[in-house]
Design a protein around this motif. Structure first.
Motif, PDB file in Angstrom:
ATOM      1  N   THR A 273      34.771  36.868  45.029  1.00 13.56           N
ATOM      2  CA  THR A 273      35.509  35.858  44.266  1.00 13.56           C
ATOM      3  C   THR A 273      35.489  36.140  42.771  1.00 13.56           C
ATOM      4  O   THR A 273      36.120  35.411  41.995  1.00 13.56           O
ATOM      5  N   ILE A 274      34.793  37.186  42.339  1.00 12.74           N
ATOM      6  CA  ILE A 274      34.683  37.490  40.908  1.00 12.74           C
ATOM      7  C   ILE A 274      36.050  37.576  40.213  1.00 12.74           C
ATOM      8  O   ILE A 274      36.236  36.962  39.153  1.00 12.74           O
ATOM      9  N   PRO A 275      37.046  38.298  40.759  1.00 10.15           N
ATOM     10  CA  PRO A 275      38.341  38.371  40.059  1.00 10.15           C
ATOM     11  C   PRO A 275      38.997  37.007  39.840  1.00 10.15           C
ATOM     12  O   PRO A 275      39.513  36.717  38.751  1.00 10.15           O
ATOM     13  N   LEU A 276      38.983  36.162  40.872  1.00  9.30           N
ATOM     14  CA  LEU A 276      39.572  34.824  40.738  1.00  9.30           C
ATOM     15  C   LEU A 276      38.779  33.961  39.768  1.00  9.30           C
ATOM     16  O   LEU A 276      39.347  33.164  39.011  1.00  9.30           O
ATOM     17  N   LEU A 278      36.993  35.055  37.216  1.00  9.43           N
ATOM     18  CA  LEU A 278      37.300  35.558  35.879  1.00  9.43           C
ATOM     19  C   LEU A 278      38.644  35.027  35.384  1.00  9.43           C
ATOM     20  O   LEU A 278      38.776  34.565  34.244  1.00  9.43           O
ATOM     21  N   GLU A 279      39.635  35.098  36.249  1.00  8.58           N
ATOM     22  CA  GLU A 279      40.965  34.613  35.892  1.00  8.58           C
ATOM     23  C   GLU A 279      40.941  33.130  35.545  1.00  8.58           C
ATOM     24  O   GLU A 279      41.567  32.691  34.570  1.00  8.58           O
ATOM     25  N   ASN A 292      33.514  38.290  30.878  1.00 14.32           N
ATOM     26  CA  ASN A 292      33.202  39.554  31.536  1.00 14.32           C
ATOM     27  C   ASN A 292      31.705  39.786  31.705  1.00 14.32           C
ATOM     28  O   ASN A 292      31.284  40.562  32.559  1.00 14.32           O
TER      29      ASN A 292
END
Length: 412
Positions: A273-276, A278-279, A292
């Protein structure tokens, strides 16, 4: 037979565990006390999990401590992040302990059929100072041999930071720990493959000797976990951390992060889930540098929901086995739970491994791991949401405190 084995192996581990859980209940109800013949399967599972914990925790935490400075030295952002992680995790554990005790989640059945002869009904009440002093090991090899997890955690973090300061001189030891970490992860994977059979044995034995009454605490345990997680998400993370401390609208925070929450609830993977995540935090206004650093760091170091789960699981275990937890034991749960959350979150089956650590810290029966494994996926879906939202809330707090939060509109 070959076709059956291939079909079985194609199923996910979660599906196989649930099948073992269900078959164990059916065998227990059908065979009654005779289902005790399956008990050795549960014993094997608990011994395998216990076997892997000490070396796994040692190698993971040495590497985690050494990696803190990789590419980003601990400055103001790092220090603030770690402090918030530790404090928020401690709050989560306290919430889990309070709600679980109020709901008496392990009551409703007098457990028989699993030996608790070596488990004291109460534990000697030692002073808080002595408890803290006992965390420091006199001999790390003795601590490893006796699986004194708090002492292992202390030494591992100490060694990791020492290797970080040593630079190239400590590279050989750090590389050894990295190799050991990967090896222990593989061993953990192998052990987890046996989980369906161990769960079958434990459930057949317990249900066979206790009947359907054993199922009542499961419903209360699931309810306690979801009540705690929802309360923590709305009141502590959105309300206190984001709203009051960061002056950002809690409603905006929850709305912006809804995709990340939905994804992690379905996949039960904080790392995926890191990308979501971060977004989402960048949409809220968190600056690039803070986001980041905090989000990936938190995905493997900050486990608010898992901390709630640990507290719920320990109260479940103590009550169902008739063990009286003293105040000092609950302090030990807070300490070991907070420390255990560092570095162990990124491994497969981390919930079971972390539960082993916490149960060990207060000398509770390891058989509880198998008893809870059958509903672990349901519990996991509830606990992973506060896990990732804790990272997001921390990112907002740190960015706001650094004066780099870009919103244009403050919540008041």
């Amino acid at each position: 037979m070959g076709f059956f084995c291939e079909s079985w192996n194609r199923l996910s581990l979660f599906t196989r565990i649930m099948i073992g859980f269900a078959v164990g209940i059916i065998l227990g109800l059908g065979m009654g006390p005779k289902a005790a013949i399956f008990a050795p399967l549960g014993t094997i599972l608990t011994k395998l999990l216990t076997m892997v914990v000490a070396p796994l925790v040692f190698t993971l935490l040495v590497c985690a401590a050494a990696d803190v400075g990789d590419g980003k030295r601990l400055g103001r952002i790092g220090i603030k992040t770690v402090i918030i992680f530790l404090l928020s995790t401690a709050v989560a554990i306290v919430l889990g302990l309070v709600v679980s005790n109020v709901m008496n989640i392990g009551s409703g059945v007098s457990l028989v059929g699993i030996s608790t002869a070596d488990q004291p009904k109460t534990v000697e009440n030692v002073s808080f100072i002595n408890t803290l002093l006992n965390i420091i090991p006199k001999n790390i090899f003795e601590a490893l041999a006796k699986m004194n997890l708090l002492q292992i955690i202390f030494f591992s973090l100490f060694l990791g930071f020492a290797l970080l300061k040593s630079g190239d001189k400590g590279k050989a030891v750090l590389d050894f720990c990295r190799s050991g970490q990967e090896a222990m992860k593989e061993i953990t994977n192998i052990v987890l493959e046996f989980t369906p059979y161990g769960v079958l044995g434990l459930m057949a034995n317990v249900v066979g000797k206790n009947g359907t009454a054993i199922l009542i605490p499961y419903l209360k345990t699931i309810a306690a976990l979801y009540i705690c997680s929802l309360f923590y998400l709305i009141v502590v993370q959105a309300g206190l951390m984001v709203g009051i401390m960061s002056h950002v609208s809690p409603l905006k925070f929850l709305k912006t992060m809804k995709e990340a929450m939905t994804f992690v609830f379905a996949t039960c993977s904080s790392v995926a889930t890191i990308p979501l995540n971060l977004e989402g935090v960048k949409k809220l206004g968190v600056d690039e540098e803070t986001a980041n650093f905090v989000i990936p760091f938190g995905a493997v170091m900050n486990m608010n929901g898992t901390a709630i789960y640990e507290a719920v699981a320990v109260v479940f275990t103590a009550q169902i086995f008739g063990v009286n937890l003293t105040f000092m034991q609950q302090i030990m749960i807070m300490l070991s739970g907070t420390l255990a959350s560092i570095g162990t979150a990124g491994i497969p089956g981390s919930g079971l491994v972390m539960l082993t650590i916490v149960l060990s810290s207060v000398n509770l029966p390891m058989e509880a791991i198998g008893l809870l494994a059958g509903i672990d996926r349901i519990l996991n879906m509830g606990r992973v949401v506060p896990n990732i939202m804790g990272d997001a809330a921390t990112a907002v707090m740190v960015s706001r405190s650094e004066g780099t939060f870009r919103d244009g509109k403050s919540f008041s």
